[in-house]
Design a protein around this motif. Sequence first.
Motif, PDB file in Angstrom:
ATOM      1  N   ASP A  56      -9.021  34.413  28.873  1.00  0.00           N
ATOM      2  CA  ASP A  56      -8.082  33.698  28.007  1.00  0.00           C
ATOM      3  C   ASP A  56      -6.770  33.399  28.717  1.00  0.00           C
ATOM      4  N   ARG A  57      -6.240  34.389  29.472  1.00  0.00           N
ATOM      5  CA  ARG A  57      -4.902  34.238  30.052  1.00  0.00           C
ATOM      6  C   ARG A  57      -4.913  33.537  31.409  1.00  0.00           C
ATOM      7  N   LEU A  58      -5.978  33.708  32.187  1.00  0.00           N
ATOM      8  CA  LEU A  58      -5.976  33.187  33.555  1.00  0.00           C
ATOM      9  C   LEU A  58      -7.029  32.108  33.777  1.00  0.00           C
ATOM     10  N   VAL A  59      -8.279  32.400  33.421  1.00  0.00           N
ATOM     11  CA  VAL A  59      -9.334  31.416  33.698  1.00  0.00           C
ATOM     12  C   VAL A  59      -9.071  30.134  32.915  1.00  0.00           C
ATOM     13  N   VAL A  60      -8.734  30.269  31.635  1.00  0.00           N
ATOM     14  CA  VAL A  60      -8.350  29.101  30.835  1.00  0.00           C
ATOM     15  C   VAL A  60      -6.846  28.886  30.944  1.00  0.00           C
ATOM     16  N   GLY A  61      -6.076  29.899  30.634  1.00  0.00           N
ATOM     17  CA  GLY A  61      -4.630  29.802  30.776  1.00  0.00           C
ATOM     18  C   GLY A  61      -3.940  29.413  29.482  1.00  0.00           C
ATOM     19  N   VAL A  62      -2.659  29.738  29.408  1.00  0.00           N
ATOM     20  CA  VAL A  62      -1.868  29.454  28.211  1.00  0.00           C
ATOM     21  C   VAL A  62      -0.702  28.523  28.548  1.00  0.00           C
ATOM     22  N   THR A  63      -0.851  27.711  29.578  1.00  0.00           N
ATOM     23  CA  THR A  63       0.226  26.841  30.017  1.00  0.00           C
ATOM     24  C   THR A  63       0.440  25.701  29.035  1.00  0.00           C
TER      25      THR A  63
END
Length: 800
Positions: free
Chosen positions: A366-373
């Motif tokens: 959730d935080r890195l592979v997809v990301g929350v940018t």
Amino acid sequence: MTARPAGPLLLGVRHHGPGSARAIRAALDAARPQAVLIEGPPEGDALLPLAADEQMRPPVALLAHAVDDPGRAAFWPLAAFSPEWVAIRWALAHGVPVRFIDLPAAHSLAMAEEGEREPRPGQDAEPRPGQEAEPRPVPVDPIRVLAETAGYDDPERWWEDVVEHRVPGLPGAAATDPLAAFAALGEAMTALREVYGDGGHPRDAVREAYMRIQLRAARKEFGGAFAVVCGAWHVPALEARTTQTADRALLKGLPKVKAELTWVPWTHQRLARHSGYGAGIDSPGWYEHLFASPDRPVERWMTKVAGLLRDEDRFVSSAHVIEAVRLADTLAAMRGRPLAGLSETTDAVRAVMCEGSDVPLALVRDRLVVGVTLGEVPDTAPAVPLQRDLSRRQRTLRLKPEASERELELDLRKDTDAARSRLLHRLRLLGIDWGEPAAGRGSTGTFRESWRLHWEPELYVRVAEAGVWGTTVLSAATARAESDALAATALAEVTALAERCLLAGLTEALPVVMRVLADRAALDADVGHLADALPALARTLRYGDVRATDTAALGEVAAGLAERICVGLPPACTGLDADGAAALRRQVDGVHTAIGLLAGAVPVNADGLRARWRSVLHRLTARDTVAGVIRGRAARLLLDDGHLAQDEAARLMGLALSPGTPPADAAAWIEGFVGGAAGGGMLLVHDERLLALVDSWLTGVPAGTFTDVLPLLRRTFSAYEPGVRRTLGELVRRGPAAGTDPGTGPVPGREATAPGFGPVLDAARADAVVPVLRLLLGLDAPTGAAETSEHHEDRLGATG
């Protein structure tokens, strides 16, 4: 290096591919074209210079919407690793003209409204008589076809091996001609187009015809010294030899709307979605990492993962990072891959850093592979006036939109928090659900509010739609509230709207809403509608002083509604089926709570209002024609408020559970009296007389009807807390309290006990406390007077 072709340089790419983006940059550096043409809506040409603005941070998207219908919109998302974005930035940095050449948004938005009803070129819109409709082909995924041809079962892994991991600058990548990969990809797409035609995308023919026309115009202006960046699937069609007349014929008669475009922030979560406006890539965060880390990407990735897990208080050391890198490289070598990809790094993280668990791995995804940018756009970007006002208020109140979901606690006694609350409520009234009320330390209407904030790109479309109501958030919300009040048909809708206006601080809309509310209340004679409307009014009056709003007019309407409910409720409770009775029972609960809030908040005699309602509840408990669930609920409400004695409650239960009462009616009374999670279980725990009545009635239900009442009873008791259910089970197992009988009352010769306790001492349980008592009394001390010990023994015996 291969010779550059005489014509335009066609660079076929995969949208949002870091390898393609890096290859585009290398190809443009090598070719140095005089102009760059990009697949995209040409109305966006005026917005392209903003891509060089310092405030512009991808991911962003071009948003196009119809002027007359802002809800009809489309997005063209671009990330930092998108080849189109890299080409735009390269052209702006080198002072080279850059343009969009795809079908105008004015046409694509109009065509999107027609949906799949539009026929393919050369296909009849409707089948001829006696002819079956031609089935539409399933769209072809060219990347999947090429991957399967190469023996891969995963198209993402094939693309990573062939493109992402084999471009100049990455470890293991060979030094090749920067244009060779595009030539090879173009040949592959040409072969696919020969087999699959339009690949199930009939509108591509129209788009490609328009792009060919733009290429002819660019050839006249720049000769052949320009580059075209487009999806690799379109390259064969752009190379095809067609005439200007044939291409214009395909464009003749296209529907058209007036469209406006702007830049809006985008998110990595949206890039990862396969439907809606998403780009359909599984790992935008990983792709961004590959693009931004040309050297040692695996080592840098593992360091990021370790930092994330450490922030979540997981023990991850540098040794874990080293071991994870080694494992990922080993897996890549065993699988014959040029570089460790996402699958290898994920397997290594799971094994080394997550100890084989997928729970922390989900956080990594959730935080890195997809990301929350969440991207940013400059303030100079075009926007509707409402969006500009919203942006100003967000900055003033320090409420920055974020892609990740977060909780927000507000204290309405503080000016800033109160202003934040009004903004969020106004946006909700406009259909812009940036914030959702959440359960927290407080609830709506108290001094505290809890919100769950989550900004999504689609909200920009909602803002554009809401722009028809006004140029500021306040004016738009006021106009929308007034319109909704005049259009409302149910009284409960108007009362709920009045509450929302109060929460949003729409003082100018309240007079209109109140006038409509008074008219609807005077004409509506349905007690159910009145009962649905009263709770919202009560909450509004009870908490209006928190927001310093004048609620005198609301008080008069609420008092009138309460009086009419007291008059009309008893007749409305007769002749109801099970569903109607259950609905009215919930309404009775709401009215009871509302009248408790209204007492002292409306310009009437508070004691008189409460007395009228108590009289109504007493009448409901005594009428046999009233549905059992309502009679039971009325008795329970009176008992909780201290206006029904315990003996009277037991008498009413005894009557309701008497042998002459049908089992279904008796079960409904039980549900109304002790059903749900509102303390009904504890009432039975602490009043063994009521429990004994229920137990005696239940054991006497005939076997033939027991299965009919079982679902109702199960629903009644299943809502209790597990501890309450266990206690009730223990009490039932022991039987009724000593000294009483549920049928005959006191039994001579039996010793009465306190409710909840058995008639005799449980020796085993009593013995269990002896060691603790001996320790507390000092009986096991190594020294001590014998008479003192004897004295303690006597006390212990008395306690036992």
